[in-house]
Design an enzyme around this catalytic site. Structure first.
Site, mmCIF file in Angstrom:
data_model
loop_
_atom_site.group_PDB
_atom_site.id
_atom_site.type_symbol
_atom_site.label_atom_id
_atom_site.label_comp_id
_atom_site.label_asym_id
_atom_site.label_seq_id
_atom_site.Cartn_x
_atom_site.Cartn_y
_atom_site.Cartn_z
ATOM 1 N N SER A 151 0.836 -1.197 0.000
ATOM 2 C CA SER A 151 0.000 0.000 0.000
ATOM 3 C C SER A 151 0.873 1.248 0.000
ATOM 4 O O SER A 151 1.990 1.235 0.533
ATOM 5 C CB SER A 151 -0.906 0.011 1.234
ATOM 6 O OG SER A 151 -1.595 1.246 1.353
ATOM 7 N N LYS A 208 2.269 -3.368 5.561
ATOM 8 C CA LYS A 208 2.332 -3.292 4.105
ATOM 9 C C LYS A 208 3.760 -3.088 3.600
ATOM 10 O O LYS A 208 4.125 -3.586 2.531
ATOM 11 C CB LYS A 208 1.417 -2.170 3.610
ATOM 12 C CG LYS A 208 -0.069 -2.488 3.738
ATOM 13 C CD LYS A 208 -0.440 -3.754 3.003
ATOM 14 C CE LYS A 208 -1.933 -3.956 2.895
ATOM 15 N NZ LYS A 208 -2.287 -5.192 2.178
ATOM 16 N N TYR A 262 -1.056 -0.603 9.854
ATOM 17 C CA TYR A 262 -1.302 -0.984 8.461
ATOM 18 C C TYR A 262 -0.080 -0.705 7.580
ATOM 19 O O TYR A 262 0.352 -1.544 6.790
ATOM 20 C CB TYR A 262 -2.521 -0.204 7.964
ATOM 21 C CG TYR A 262 -2.976 -0.507 6.567
ATOM 22 C CD1 TYR A 262 -3.696 -1.663 6.283
ATOM 23 C CD2 TYR A 262 -2.728 0.391 5.531
ATOM 24 C CE1 TYR A 262 -4.140 -1.914 5.001
ATOM 25 C CE2 TYR A 262 -3.178 0.137 4.249
ATOM 26 C CZ TYR A 262 -3.884 -1.018 3.985
ATOM 27 O OH TYR A 262 -4.317 -1.267 2.704
#
Length: 310
Positions: A152, A169, A165
């Site tokens: 991401s 990622k 997150y």
């Protein structure tokens, strides 16, 4: 004849969003598909349901394709081994994994609980390890295998409120690169994709003002889940066997190749550095090449929504 004829593909997170379109498009290209989805909420806070995965598998079968569903969690290594055995039993093998399964627990880092950190790492980072570990030996033995992992821009560029997150990622990008390096001589390839798409993850980001609402309306129309899904499917076909170890992006009809970390400046002092000389000489010399804290716009985009989880 489709680009994945006679191939078997496991798609995680296949009940919704990008995963759903990955499963449907892979089937359209001739693949036999194992559609995996826990069927849980976006934050992974509930027990889940077999419904979403089975609905996608049923849609594939109704269109004349071959698919089975699986509602186990990618956080459980034994369960992922079960997905592999299911693929073998139902379709005779497995040749590719597309792994967009994910959850969000967005919160500023100074307020983040251990549970909020662990939950996201478990699904994204541990989940990526699990799907790779459960399949890598099979892929090496058959001298054929492809992974599409999902990174991401929240990891590659950073994003406020997504330390858990983003960390996961960024870790996935490193995992993918090393799997590609180690798998090269056995025709095992691995790439990762940082998608920007209108999915339930994107929809979960709060709207703070009219400008954000306007950007979201544009995203819904122009940045669809089928666009990164189509690229993901393309990268696990035999025709892309020469593509491995790369970090790609997808935003609308923009397909992006991202750079990977390489040295940009080296300073040397033969007699050795001191704390004072580092501060007075080394840092000032490197400073013009420092990266600032801005995310910057995505290639080909006129807007840069502050949050673009994928």
């Amino acid at each position: 004849m489709g680009a994945l004829e006679r191939k078997v593909v496991l798609v995680t997170g296949g009940g919704n969003g990008i995963g759903r379109d990955c499963a449907l498009i892979a089937a359209q290209e001739g693949a036999k598909v194992v559609v995996n989805d826990l069927g849980g909420g976006l934050k992974g806070e509930d027990e889940g349901s077999a419904g979403p995965a089975e609905a996608v598998a049923a849609e594939i079968r109704a269109a004349g394709g071959q698919a089975v569903s699986n509602s186990d969690s990618v956080t459980d290594l034994d369960a992922v081994y079960g997905m592999v055995e299911q693929a073998k039993k139902e379709f005779g093998g497995l040749h590719a994994v597309i792994n967009p399964a994910g959850i969000l627990r967005d919160v500023m880092f100074h307020k983040m609980t251990e549970a909020e950190w662990d939950a996201v790492i478990a699904v994204h980072m541990r989940g990526s390890f699990n799907v790779a570990r459960a399949t890598i030996e099979l892929f090496r033995e058959q001298n054929d295998g492809a992974y599409m992992f999902f990174t991401s821009t929240s990891g590659l560029f950073g994003n406020i409120g997504q330390a858990n997150y983003g960390a996961a990622k960024m870790g996935i990008a490193g995992l993918s690169r090393i799997i590609a390096m180690e798998g090269a001589r056995n025709n095992v390839r691995s790439n990762c994709l940082a998608p920007v798409a209108w999915t339930r993850m994107t929809q979960s980001v709060p709207i703070k003002d009219e400008a954000a609402a306007a950007r979201r309306a544009v995203m819904a129309e122009k940045i669809r889940a089928d666009q990164p899904a189509r690229f993901s499917v393309a990268m696990v076909t035999p025709a892309a066997a020469h593509v491995s170890g790369q970090i790609f992006g997808s935003s609308g009809e923009n397909i992006i190749l991202y750079s990977q970390p390489r040295p940009v400046e080296t300073v040397t002092k033969e007699e050795g550095w001191t704390v004072q000389s580092i501060l007075e000489e080394a840092v000032p010399k490197m400073a013009p090449k420092f990266f600032d804290l801005n995310r910057g716009p995505l290639p080909g985009s006129q807007n840069n929504p502050q949050k673009q989880p994928a």
